[in-house]
Each structure stands twice: as C-alpha cells, then as structure tokens.
Design a protein around this motif. Structure first.
Motif, PDB file in Angstrom:
ATOM      1  N   ASN A   1      16.540  36.650  35.070  1.00 13.37           N
ATOM      2  CA  ASN A   1      16.300  37.449  36.265  1.00 13.37           C
ATOM      3  C   ASN A   1      17.646  37.644  36.925  1.00 13.37           C
ATOM      4  OD1 ASN A   1      13.585  37.433  35.791  1.00 13.37           O
ATOM      5  ND2 ASN A   1      13.211  35.645  37.061  1.00 13.37           N
ATOM      6  N   ALA A   2      18.110  38.856  36.941  1.00 16.87           N
ATOM      7  CA  ALA A   2      19.440  39.116  37.462  1.00 16.87           C
ATOM      8  C   ALA A   2      19.423  40.361  38.316  1.00 16.87           C
ATOM      9  CB  ALA A   2      20.428  39.289  36.314  1.00 16.87           C
ATOM     10  N   LEU A   3      20.304  40.370  39.260  1.00 16.93           N
ATOM     11  CA  LEU A   3      20.489  41.525  40.114  1.00 16.93           C
ATOM     12  C   LEU A   3      21.605  42.363  39.512  1.00 16.93           C
ATOM     13  CD1 LEU A   3      19.958  43.038  42.750  1.00 16.93           C
ATOM     14  CD2 LEU A   3      21.601  41.534  43.847  1.00 16.93           C
ATOM     15  N   ILE A   4      21.284  43.578  39.088  1.00 11.62           N
ATOM     16  CA  ILE A   4      22.299  44.467  38.524  1.00 11.62           C
ATOM     17  C   ILE A   4      22.932  45.230  39.676  1.00 11.62           C
ATOM     18  CG2 ILE A   4      22.782  46.382  36.979  1.00 11.62           C
ATOM     19  CD1 ILE A   4      20.398  45.483  35.307  1.00 11.62           C
ATOM     20  N   ARG A   5      24.242  45.113  39.757  1.00 20.09           N
ATOM     21  CA  ARG A   5      24.971  45.717  40.860  1.00 20.09           C
ATOM     22  C   ARG A   5      25.633  47.012  40.409  1.00 20.09           C
ATOM     23  NH1 ARG A   5      26.901  41.500  44.974  1.00 20.09           N
ATOM     24  NH2 ARG A   5      28.578  42.958  45.040  1.00 20.09           N
ATOM     25  N   GLN A   6      26.194  47.737  41.354  1.00 21.70           N
ATOM     26  CA  GLN A   6      26.862  48.994  41.044  1.00 21.70           C
ATOM     27  C   GLN A   6      28.051  48.793  40.123  1.00 21.70           C
ATOM     28  OE1 GLN A   6      27.786  50.829  44.791  1.00 21.70           O
ATOM     29  NE2 GLN A   6      25.788  51.770  44.944  1.00 21.70           N
ATOM     30  N   ASP A   7      28.656  47.602  40.134  1.00 18.76           N
ATOM     31  CA  ASP A   7      29.804  47.353  39.267  1.00 18.76           C
ATOM     32  C   ASP A   7      29.394  47.112  37.817  1.00 18.76           C
ATOM     33  OD1 ASP A   7      28.748  44.780  39.381  1.00 18.76           O
ATOM     34  OD2 ASP A   7      30.432  43.944  40.510  1.00 18.76           O
ATOM     35  N   GLY A   8      28.088  47.119  37.537  1.00 26.26           N
ATOM     36  CA  GLY A   8      27.600  46.964  36.175  1.00 26.26           C
ATOM     37  C   GLY A   8      27.364  45.525  35.744  1.00 26.26           C
ATOM     38  N   PHE A   9      27.695  44.574  36.593  1.00 29.32           N
ATOM     39  CA  PHE A   9      27.483  43.171  36.258  1.00 29.32           C
ATOM     40  C   PHE A   9      26.089  42.727  36.682  1.00 29.32           C
ATOM     41  CE2 PHE A   9      32.175  43.225  36.693  1.00 29.32           C
ATOM     42  CZ  PHE A   9      32.486  42.830  35.402  1.00 29.32           C
ATOM     43  N   ARG A  10      25.507  41.847  35.888  1.00 27.38           N
ATOM     44  CA  ARG A  10      24.242  41.219  36.255  1.00 27.38           C
ATOM     45  C   ARG A  10      24.582  39.878  36.894  1.00 27.38           C
ATOM     46  NH1 ARG A  10      20.979  40.254  31.345  1.00 27.38           N
ATOM     47  NH2 ARG A  10      22.953  40.362  30.256  1.00 27.38           N
ATOM     48  N   ARG A  11      24.224  39.714  38.139  1.00 27.25           N
ATOM     49  CA  ARG A  11      24.504  38.473  38.868  1.00 27.25           C
ATOM     50  C   ARG A  11      23.264  37.598  38.842  1.00 27.25           C
ATOM     51  NH1 ARG A  11      29.452  39.140  40.579  1.00 27.25           N
ATOM     52  NH2 ARG A  11      30.162  41.187  41.227  1.00 27.25           N
ATOM     53  N   VAL A  12      23.470  36.353  38.421  1.00 24.30           N
ATOM     54  CA  VAL A  12      22.388  35.386  38.321  1.00 24.30           C
ATOM     55  C   VAL A  12      22.724  34.223  39.241  1.00 24.30           C
ATOM     56  CG1 VAL A  12      21.110  33.837  36.797  1.00 24.30           C
ATOM     57  CG2 VAL A  12      21.934  36.045  35.931  1.00 24.30           C
ATOM     58  N   THR A  13      21.851  33.951  40.196  1.00 22.72           N
ATOM     59  CA  THR A  13      22.069  32.865  41.134  1.00 22.72           C
ATOM     60  C   THR A  13      21.649  31.540  40.514  1.00 22.72           C
ATOM     61  OG1 THR A  13      21.717  34.346  42.997  1.00 22.72           O
ATOM     62  CG2 THR A  13      21.485  31.991  43.434  1.00 22.72           C
TER      63      THR A  13
END
Length: 188
Positions: A5-17
């Motif tokens: 479960n990741a947040l896809i940001r405008q920079d193209g990276f998937r951020r996973v907390t």
C-alpha cells in the motif's frame, strides 16, 4: 516485496510508511520507505549485489511481549525480522551494509531511551559483523527518514519543534460608528 500500500506522488515514487514495530523490504527502485522517529531507531540495511534493502522501526532496545506483532517493538526481534526478510529476497548477510537513524532524547528527566536504542543498534551490528556505513543519531530533534531500499540511498531530515513563523498582516483601521445617544445612562 509484493505490491505495498503506497502513496504514488507526482514525482513518480511510491512512498510506503513504516510505523513503530514494522519492517518493510523492497527491491523496487520507485519505492521510498519512510518513517518518523523520536527516541526510536530505524535501521536501514542494503545488499548492493542483489539490490534489495529494508528498514525497521523499533521502540525499545530490549523487552518482551506475549505476541509476535508486539515483539517487533524491540530491537533484537526487529533486527532479526529485517535480516530474515532480506534473506528471503536473495540478500546475503555478509554483504549487508547498515545505516541507523533516531535515538533522540525527546523528554528531559526521563530515562535515556534513545541512548539505549543507539547503543543496542551499534552493538548488534558489531556482533553480526554488518558494517555501519552511516548514522544520524542522538540529539533532541525528531527525524524523518526516507530510504530507497533498492538503491541503498537514505535521507534523514531533522524535524524541529520550533513554532510556525508568525505571519505579519497589515493592520487595517476599522471605522467605528459612535453610538447613538438617547439620553440613557449605560454602565459597563
């Protein structure tokens, strides 16, 4: 790592907390594992040959819990879970490199939880012969850590507790209409 479960940001990276008591491992170059630390420690491990890495977030150096989910709050268990998850993805223990972050003193007057966490992490890495190639530990500030596990790239930013800046807005004079007098006396 299966699709996290990741947040896809405008920079193209998937951020996973990565929360307290969690461990995440990845070999995907667009995944950034992130966490926020106070006195806790995050250990970032990386195997440069298979390009797999991971991060854990433990609360206390030592302790015991009845259930396995709570055990990851403690350093030894969290480190072993991280290593084992990386081994499952093809990493080799003797090639692993580590960075550690956190261990701040967040409340004066309490016992030094951050210092104990730092000492544990250093001792564990030394005992396991995993080179410590970088650290940002101690002090009194919280930290935000971002780790691109597949590339072994880590960034740590201090989070200060300074109040937000005061925005000065121009004062506009307000026209005050004098009250109408009716001859009555008004007491305040």
């Amino acid at each position: 790592m299966s699709r996290m479960n990741a947040l896809i940001r405008q920079d193209g990276f998937r951020r996973v907390t990565v929360a307290q008591g969690e461990t995440k491992v990845s070999r995907e170059e667009d995944v950034v594992l992130t966490t926020v630390l106070g006195s806790c420690i995050a250990a970032c491990f990386y195997d440069p040959i298979v390009r797999v890495g991971g991060i854990n977030h433990y609360l206390l150096a030592e302790g015991q819990a009845a259930d396995p989910a709570s055990m990851q709050r403690y350093g030894l268990y969290a480190m072993e879970v991280l290593i084992n998850e990386m081994l499952k993805m093809g990493a080799v223990r003797h090639r692993m490199k580590a960075r550690i972050f956190g261990g701040a003193t967040m409340h004066r007057g309490f016992r030094d939880i951050g210092g104990a966490n730092i000492a544990f992490a250093r001792r564990f890495l030394q005992d396991e012969r995993i080179p410590l190639v970088g650290e940002d530990v101690g002090g009194t500030c919280a930290r935000r850590v971002e780790f691109r596990a597949a590339l072994g790239l880590a960034r740590c930013r201090s989070v200060t507790d300074a109040p937000p800046p005061v925005v000065q807005r121009p004062v506009r004079p307000v026209a005050v209409k004098p009250p109408e007098t009716t001859g009555d006396v008004e007491f305040f």
